[in-house]
Design an enzyme around this catalytic site. Structure first.
Site, mmCIF file in Angstrom:
data_model
loop_
_atom_site.group_PDB
_atom_site.id
_atom_site.type_symbol
_atom_site.label_atom_id
_atom_site.label_comp_id
_atom_site.label_asym_id
_atom_site.label_seq_id
_atom_site.Cartn_x
_atom_site.Cartn_y
_atom_site.Cartn_z
ATOM 1 N N HIS A 44 39.804 6.597 61.710
ATOM 2 C CA HIS A 44 40.288 5.761 60.615
ATOM 3 C C HIS A 44 41.805 5.670 60.641
ATOM 4 C CE1 HIS A 44 40.657 9.836 59.027
ATOM 5 N NE2 HIS A 44 41.538 9.375 58.155
ATOM 6 N N ASP A 54 44.823 5.375 57.754
ATOM 7 C CA ASP A 54 44.843 5.794 56.352
ATOM 8 C C ASP A 54 44.864 4.623 55.370
ATOM 9 O OD1 ASP A 54 44.704 8.531 56.753
ATOM 10 O OD2 ASP A 54 46.879 8.779 56.876
ATOM 11 N N HIS A 56 43.237 7.788 63.595
ATOM 12 C CA HIS A 56 43.078 9.204 63.942
ATOM 13 C C HIS A 56 41.680 9.678 63.599
ATOM 14 C CE1 HIS A 56 44.758 9.026 59.840
ATOM 15 N NE2 HIS A 56 44.096 10.140 59.595
ATOM 16 N N ARG A 86 49.027 16.460 53.099
ATOM 17 C CA ARG A 86 49.495 15.172 53.597
ATOM 18 C C ARG A 86 50.330 14.446 52.553
ATOM 19 N NH1 ARG A 86 45.511 10.207 53.952
ATOM 20 N NH2 ARG A 86 46.416 9.966 51.884
#
Length: 318
Positions: free
Chosen positions: A118, A120, A269, A286
């Site tokens: 995916h 983000d 990623h 994150r």
């Protein structure tokens, strides 16, 4: 006071990824160092740092040298206290919050290709420009993350196929490919009650480099606009196979104090799935930098279907 560092940038794979050494990210950086890191990011799509000693505040301060931050996540309403920009990645945390719904939902989600890849939050009309992930606690083995270069994947297509996808648009949403069922739990209900849906170009022109990148991913891309369901599925399967070809990827082994900083406009990623059967702890944090609306080769600018645009350190739903 800003510190001046002598950076070393070492490539770690053929198409993507570099490790940066000779820098302490816990201190403010001078403008030339910030620019060196930015240029390394644009060139290599994802850059890695090791041996850093950062807390939430340090990570946020480092990220702010590259742009404004978003809220942790559109569906995150319990970020760490006093740090609303932090999204903590820890499967146990989600299972504690949503119970068996979380694991069962992941099991039932249907994708055309590899379910974990995916980019983000592409359900948003202006997805994050970049993400910075910091490892706090990681197991002694396993739990690696992979990234793929979406520019290289686009350039690897044949000329006629590039011309075809240049003019396509796709709808992105949370739970792409999943159709609600009567027994869905509170996580699915939360997402469906606060829809975030956008239409993006299938090929994105990078706003800084001018490079063209495939801008589809199994995690969020639901369908290609204007194609039949069968046509859409088969075109997406072809593109997903292309973006996940091993030669375009890099794999990163986490250690406590490691950071990964990736260009969300040019990468996808893959989160690890090799630890689900083991009782180990893996906790990372994150932050994301606010991005702009993607633009296609034909000038099409991404449009909102449902929800609203990301704003700096905002866009959390109830």
């Amino acid at each position: 006071m800003p510190t001046t560092s002598i950076l070393t940038v070492n490539r770690v794979a053929g198409h993507i990824g570099a490790e940066i050494t000779g820098i302490d990210l816990a201190h403010p950086l001078d403008p030339s160092t910030v620019e060196e890191i930015r240029q390394a990011l644009l060139a290599h799509k994802v850059v890695f740092f090791r041996g850093q000693t950062l807390d939430h505040g340090d990570q946020i301060a480092f990220a702010r040298q590259f742009g404004e931050l978003t809220h942790a996540h559109p569906h995150e309403d319990t970020p760490p206290e006093d740090h609303p920009q932090i999204l903590t990645i820890d499967p146990r945390r989600y299972e504690e919050r949503y119970g068996p719904d979380y694991r069962e939902l992941n099991r039932k989600r249907r994708y055309s290709y590899n379910s974990g890849w995916h980019t983000d939050v592409t359900a948003a009309v202006n997805p994050p420009a970049a993400s910075i992930l910091r490892a706090e606690t990681v197991p002694e083995f396993g739990g690696d993350t992979q990234w793929t270069n979406l520019v290289a994947a686009y350039e690897g297509l044949s000329t006629p196929l590039r011309a075809f996808v240049d003019g396509l648009r796709a709808e992105h949403r949370f739970l792409a490919g999943y159709r609600p069922a009567e027994n869905d739990g509170k996580l699915v209900k939360r997402i469906n009650d606060n829809l975030l849906v956008s239409v993006h170009p299938v090929v994105r022109v990078h706003p800084e480099t001018g490079e063209r990148a495939l801008f589809v991913n199994p995690g969020f891309t639901d369908n290609i606009v204007g194609l039949s369901a069968v046509e859409s599925r088969r075109v997406l399967e072809l593109l997903y196979e292309q973006i996940t070809r091993p030669e375009y990827t890099v794999r990163f082994r986490w250690q406590p104090g490691s950071l990964a900083f990736w260009d969300n406009r040019a990468t996808a990623h893959l989160a690890p799935s090799d630890l689900d059967h083991l009782d180990v702890q893996r906790t990372l944090h994150r932050v994301t930098l606010i991005g702009d609306r993607p633009v296609g080769p034909d000038g099409f600018v991404s449009e909102i279907v449902a929800g609203r645009e990301f704003r700096a350190e905002s866009l959390v739903v109830a």
